[in-house]
Design a protein around this motif. Structure first.
Motif, PDB file in Angstrom:
ATOM      1  N   GLN A  36     -14.056  -4.190   6.782  1.00 51.22           N
ATOM      2  CA  GLN A  36     -12.880  -3.961   5.947  1.00 51.22           C
ATOM      3  C   GLN A  36     -11.587  -4.181   6.726  1.00 51.22           C
ATOM      4  N   ALA A  37     -11.529  -3.655   7.946  1.00 52.28           N
ATOM      5  CA  ALA A  37     -10.324  -3.807   8.758  1.00 52.28           C
ATOM      6  C   ALA A  37     -10.073  -5.272   9.113  1.00 52.28           C
ATOM      7  N   LEU A  38     -11.132  -6.017   9.365  1.00 55.44           N
ATOM      8  CA  LEU A  38     -10.978  -7.453   9.616  1.00 55.44           C
ATOM      9  C   LEU A  38     -10.425  -8.152   8.384  1.00 55.44           C
ATOM     10  N   CYS A  39     -10.982  -7.794   7.244  1.00 57.80           N
ATOM     11  CA  CYS A  39     -10.554  -8.412   5.990  1.00 57.80           C
ATOM     12  C   CYS A  39      -9.071  -8.131   5.723  1.00 57.80           C
ATOM     13  N   ASP A  40      -8.636  -6.913   6.072  1.00 59.16           N
ATOM     14  CA  ASP A  40      -7.254  -6.507   5.793  1.00 59.16           C
ATOM     15  C   ASP A  40      -6.310  -6.859   6.948  1.00 59.16           C
ATOM     16  N   ARG A  41      -6.851  -7.420   8.048  1.00 53.47           N
ATOM     17  CA  ARG A  41      -6.054  -7.678   9.262  1.00 53.47           C
ATOM     18  C   ARG A  41      -5.346  -6.392   9.685  1.00 53.47           C
ATOM     19  N   ASP A  42      -6.079  -5.314   9.671  1.00 48.69           N
ATOM     20  CA  ASP A  42      -5.556  -3.963   9.906  1.00 48.69           C
ATOM     21  C   ASP A  42      -5.795  -3.568  11.364  1.00 48.69           C
ATOM     22  N   GLY A  43      -4.750  -3.665  12.185  1.00 51.93           N
ATOM     23  CA  GLY A  43      -4.889  -3.331  13.603  1.00 51.93           C
ATOM     24  C   GLY A  43      -5.268  -1.890  13.832  1.00 51.93           C
ATOM     25  N   GLU A  44      -4.631  -0.967  13.113  1.00 51.77           N
ATOM     26  CA  GLU A  44      -4.963   0.448  13.286  1.00 51.77           C
ATOM     27  C   GLU A  44      -6.400   0.714  12.870  1.00 51.77           C
ATOM     28  N   GLY A  45      -6.824   0.071  11.789  1.00 48.53           N
ATOM     29  CA  GLY A  45      -8.200   0.241  11.345  1.00 48.53           C
ATOM     30  C   GLY A  45      -9.193  -0.264  12.381  1.00 48.53           C
ATOM     31  N   LEU A  46      -8.874  -1.379  13.019  1.00 54.73           N
ATOM     32  CA  LEU A  46      -9.769  -1.934  14.046  1.00 54.73           C
ATOM     33  C   LEU A  46      -9.802  -1.040  15.281  1.00 54.73           C
ATOM     34  N   LEU A  47      -8.672  -0.424  15.623  1.00 54.21           N
ATOM     35  CA  LEU A  47      -8.692   0.526  16.740  1.00 54.21           C
ATOM     36  C   LEU A  47      -9.564   1.735  16.414  1.00 54.21           C
ATOM     37  N   THR A  48      -9.487   2.193  15.151  1.00 59.10           N
ATOM     38  CA  THR A  48     -10.349   3.301  14.721  1.00 59.10           C
ATOM     39  C   THR A  48     -11.825   2.904  14.818  1.00 59.10           C
ATOM     40  N   VAL A  49     -12.124   1.675  14.408  1.00 57.51           N
ATOM     41  CA  VAL A  49     -13.502   1.168  14.502  1.00 57.51           C
ATOM     42  C   VAL A  49     -13.943   1.123  15.964  1.00 57.51           C
TER      43      VAL A  49
END
Length: 870
Positions: free
Chosen positions: A731-744
């Motif tokens: 999901q974070a990749l799809c959204d280009r979400d840096g904070e989400g990727l750090l959480t992952v």
């Protein structure tokens, strides 16, 4: 460099010496017993000094020169001799004169052999503070007072050189042979030489020259007997060839079996001879809680005597020793095995029951090669049940064809049902023929069976179903078999293997730990199951990885490694793969590759064709891919593909993932993603949701988010932290979400997968920079770099893409192939596009990172996030 070979294994000590030479004191005294490498270190220190432009001199103390005044410095004095004190001053002045031109470093070897005046010269030079001294001294003897004063008066630092540690021994052996050496061989060299550098160098050289140590699958292994050369005999002790017959008998007896109680030895040799052997330094006697125990003063003494004493003489010695040991009860399994081996290799009459008992004990102790010798000898001597023990042992040894021949003959006996199920297990696991195994089992099911026989059959049927990817059926049969209290240990392990494989694939973790604990408990006590502990551990580890229980897997692997000492032969190959996989799941790819190479060396040397072989190649491909080594990863995949049994459907996901990682390492990201997408589809059809999840996770680590919807479905169906992390990743990749990727990244780290955590952090760095959040991008890049460094240096596709380089789809594929070294035309052919289109992608990528050429672009991309370019 000494004798043309680089100094290895003593880097820390060499650093101490170099600091002493360049510090406030006048140098260093290197003290230690004979053979630990004092001269070697001193010469290396002088070589380094000469390389730095300093003037070096080498002086040696000898017994012959000790009788002469200033004997060690005769070469300095030349023909101009006068009274002793004048000669002393002349020698000192000669070195002081050299010091005026450039610094002088003087090496004094074997200072304990210096005459008084030579020792005085050394002491005066140390007091002068000009000339730097590197002095070697053998401990345990008398040295001149002037030499002792060197460290007592704090003129020189003293370095007490201990025998080589295990890591230093490993390093030194690899330096001698010029390549990686397996851990078992290192342990054997360490045990035989006691860390003595001189003995070690000679012993390694002799084994290589005799062909006893050779390179197998890229790893040096020593699996033969000890080759004893005249040089080794001269190095270790010339007195071995000059012993009286009575003293030789003392050494010969201990060479066949040590340590031995002095009470036992005194029944075989005289007390006077024991006392003489001890006073001559041939044996050591120590008092223990069990009384006086004797052992050889050095392990190589026994090797030298075994090589020189006649076989008839040694057979007699073994027989006498076996009879004496048999007069007392055996203390443990090792004692029984030891007595049986002495009997087997003696001139005594065969002892069939002893051989059969010892065959079982040797299996429990993991030495299947020795077990085969005992079982064969027991069968020849007519021991009832010996053929069954040997057939089981052949199966565990991976000698599937021999086991099949033996087991086929045993199926017509009254207990033929039992052996038919063992035969089916051999067909599945050792010969890779689950269809044939199924035919055997179907035939048994058509016959009248007791409840116990049904349980045995179901245990093996569960294995057939598991390898055929019929997971739900495998779980039902395995659970039913394990419910039987009469299930033999071998069949219980079969059922547990199938259960772990199938429940791991289904994501049912509720009973996973309990079944694994019970199986491993059996494996520590049962001769039928003992050898399977590392194999089972690897299967359990795979299930733990699929379900995100990485810490549990690592702990289990460590406990299994500690469950047995000096693991022999094929068992070590299984252990090496287990430990290699434990390293791999934590992200330590380099250590994983080293261990798996050792496993493959064991596979090759034992001619293994079981699942150990493809499983090793799967792990090796992933390890090399994560290290950024596409050629080695591709070779491992090709080897794996050639040895995966065609009906082993369960292995297809692992093969697809290994292939995908190899493709990704070589820059073929689109192909890699397509490959695991297809594997995920197949796994979904077969009811293997965790296999599907593993494929989606790998694709996400390569930057693919197209399976985000399915990832969320799996997270809803599988109550696993790993499933939630993979869904969040996609999901974070799809959204280009840096904070989400750090959480992952943090989620992966909690699970224990540092490599995936590093990839997610690297992807976060790119997402932040795309969003013009430079500070957050630098922070994410630093996390990725730190994680990669914790893993020993990873080079995955995500880590090769620097923060700020916006790549997607075909553009990223092109840049990855540039990194892999392909020309524009080769890239165009591989990706089916025009050369001009490739050139455009390369040009735009260069513009984005400020690169002036393809080579500079590749260099920048290789550097990864948080790393300096170049």
């Amino acid at each position: 460099m000494i004798g043309g070979e680089p100094l290895t294994g003593r880097d820390g000590e060499l650093a101490v010496i170099r600091r002493a030479i360049g510090g406030n004191r006048s140098g260093v005294v290197i003290a230690g017993p004979a053979g630990v490498g004092k001269t070697w270190l001193a010469r290396e220190a002088l070589r380094c000094a000469a390389t730095a432009g300093e003037c070096t001199n080498w002086i040696v103390g000898t017994e012959s020169a000790r009788a002469l005044p200033l004997g060690a410095f005769i070469g300095v004095l030349g023909n101009a001799m006068s009274d002793p004190l004048t000669n002393v001053r002349r020698v000192i002045n000669s070195f002081v004169a050299q010091q005026r031109r450039r610094r002088v470093v003087l090496g004094i070897d074997d200072a304990h052999l210096l005459d008084g005046l030579s020792a005085l010269v050394v002491h005066q030079l140390a007091q002068s503070g000009g000339v730097r001294l590197v002095v070697t001294l053998r401990t345990g003897g008398e040295e001149p007072d002037a030499v002792a004063a060197l460290w007592k008066d704090r003129l020189l630092a003293r370095l007490d050189l201990e025998p080589l540690s295990a890591p230093a021994t490993h390093q030194m052996i690899e330096g001698i042979v010029g390549g990686p050496v397996d851990a078992r061989s290192v342990t054997r060299f360490q045990k035989l030489t006691g860390g003595n550098a001189l003995f070690l160098r000679q012993l390694v050289t002799d084994q290589v020259a005799a062909g006893r140590m050779r390179q197998v699958a890229g790893v040096w292994m020593w699996d033969g007997d000890v080759a004893v050369s005249p040089s080794l005999s001269d190095t270790v002790g010339r007195q071995m060839g000059q012993l009286s017959p009575r003293l030789a008998l003392v050494v010969d007896t201990l060479s066949q079996c040590e340590p031995l109680s002095v009470d036992v030895l005194r029944d075989l040799v005289s007390r006077d001879d024991l006392e003489s052997a001890e006073s001559m330094g041939l044996i050591n006697v120590e008092r223990t809680s069990g009384g006086l125990m004797a052992r050889l003063a050095h392990p190589l003494f026994g090797e030298l005597r075994r090589a020189s004493a006649g076989e008839m003489h040694l057979s007699l010695v073994r027989g006498q020793l076996a009879q004496r040991l048999g007069a007392d009860p055996d203390a443990d399994m090792q004692a029984t095995v030891r007595r049986a081996l002495l009997t087997l290799e003696s001139d005594l009459e065969p002892a069939p029951e002893l051989y059969l008992t010892s065959a079982r004990h040797a299996m429990t102790l993991l030495d299947l090669d020795l077990a085969d010798r005992f079982a064969t000898a027991a069968a020849r001597a007519g021991a009832p049940g010996a053929d069954g023990v040997r057939a089981m042992n052949l199966l565990l040894l991976g000698r599937g064809e021999e086991a099949e021949a033996a087991l086929r003959e045993m199926t017509d006996r009254p207990d033929g049902h039992h052996w038919a199920t063992v035969r089916a297990a051999n067909l599945v696991w050792m010969l890779g023929r689950p269809v044939d195994a199924s035919s055997v089992l179907v035939g048994l099911s058509a016959l009248p069976e007791t409840a116990a026989q049904v349980a045995e059959r179901l245990a093996v049927e569960a294995c057939v179903d598991a390898v055929s990817a019929r997971c739900e059926i495998a779980v039902e049969k395995a659970r039913s078999a394990l419910a039987s209290e009469a299930l033999p240990d071998f069949h219980a392990m079969m059922a547990a293997l199938a259960f772990i494989m199938a429940t791991g694939a289904r994501g049912d973790v509720g009973e996973l730990g309990a079944v694994a604990d019970e199986a491993l408990k059996r494996a520590t006590t049962s001769f039928q199951a003992s050898h399977m502990r590392f194999w089972f551990g690897a299967v359990y580890g795979r299930a733990c990885r699929l379900t995100g229980r990485i810490d549990e897997f690592v702990l289990t692997a460590e406990q299994l490694a500690q469950s047995a000492r000096d693991v022999p032969g094929l068992a070590y190959a299984n252990l090496a793969l287990l430990l290699g996989n434990a390293c791999l799941v934590r992200g330590h790819a380099a250590e994983a590759a080293r261990l798996v190479h050792e496993a493959l060396a064991g596979v090759q040397i034992h001619s293994i064709t079981t699942g150990l072989k493809p499983a090793s190649y799967f792990a090796l491909a992933e390890a090399h891919a994560k290290l950024g080594q596409p050629d080695q990863a591709g070779d491992a995949v090709a080897a794996a593909r050639s040895c995966v049994p065609p009906d082993f459907l369960f292995m297809q996901t692992a093969l697809a993932l290994a292939d995908g990682w190899a493709m990704a390492a070589g820059g073929r990201l689109t192909e890699a993603v397509a490959n695991v997408h297809e594997a995920a589809r197949i796994a979904r059809d077969r009811g293997q949701p965790t296999h599907e999840l593993a494929c989606i996770q790998a694709a996400a680590q390569w930057g693919d988010s197209s399976q985000v919807g399915r990832a969320h479905e799996l997270a809803g169906a599988l109550p696993l932290p790993l499933a939630a992390a993979v869904a969040a990743h996609a999901q974070a990749l799809c959204d280009r979400d840096g904070e989400g990727l750090l959480t992952v990244s943090a989620q992966y780290r909690r699970i224990g997968d540092r490599a995936a955590a590093a990839d997610a952090a690297a992807q976060a760095a790119i997402a932040f920079n795309e969003g013009q959040q430079r500070k957050r991008g630098l922070y994410a890049a630093a996390i990725a770099s730190e994680l990669a460094d914790e893993c020993g240096g990873l080079c995955t596709p995500a880590l090769r893409t620097p923060a700020g380089l916006k790549l997607s789809g075909r553009q990223r594929d092109v840049v990855e192939l540039v990194v892999a070294g392909l020309s524009n035309r080769e890239i165009a052919e591989k990706l089916v596009m025009s050369v001009r289109t490739v050139e455009g992608h390369v040009y735009r990528a260069c513009q984005r990172v400020g690169a002036q050429s393809r080579d500079e672009l590749a260099s920048i991309v290789r550097s990864g996030p948080g790393r300096p370019n170049g």
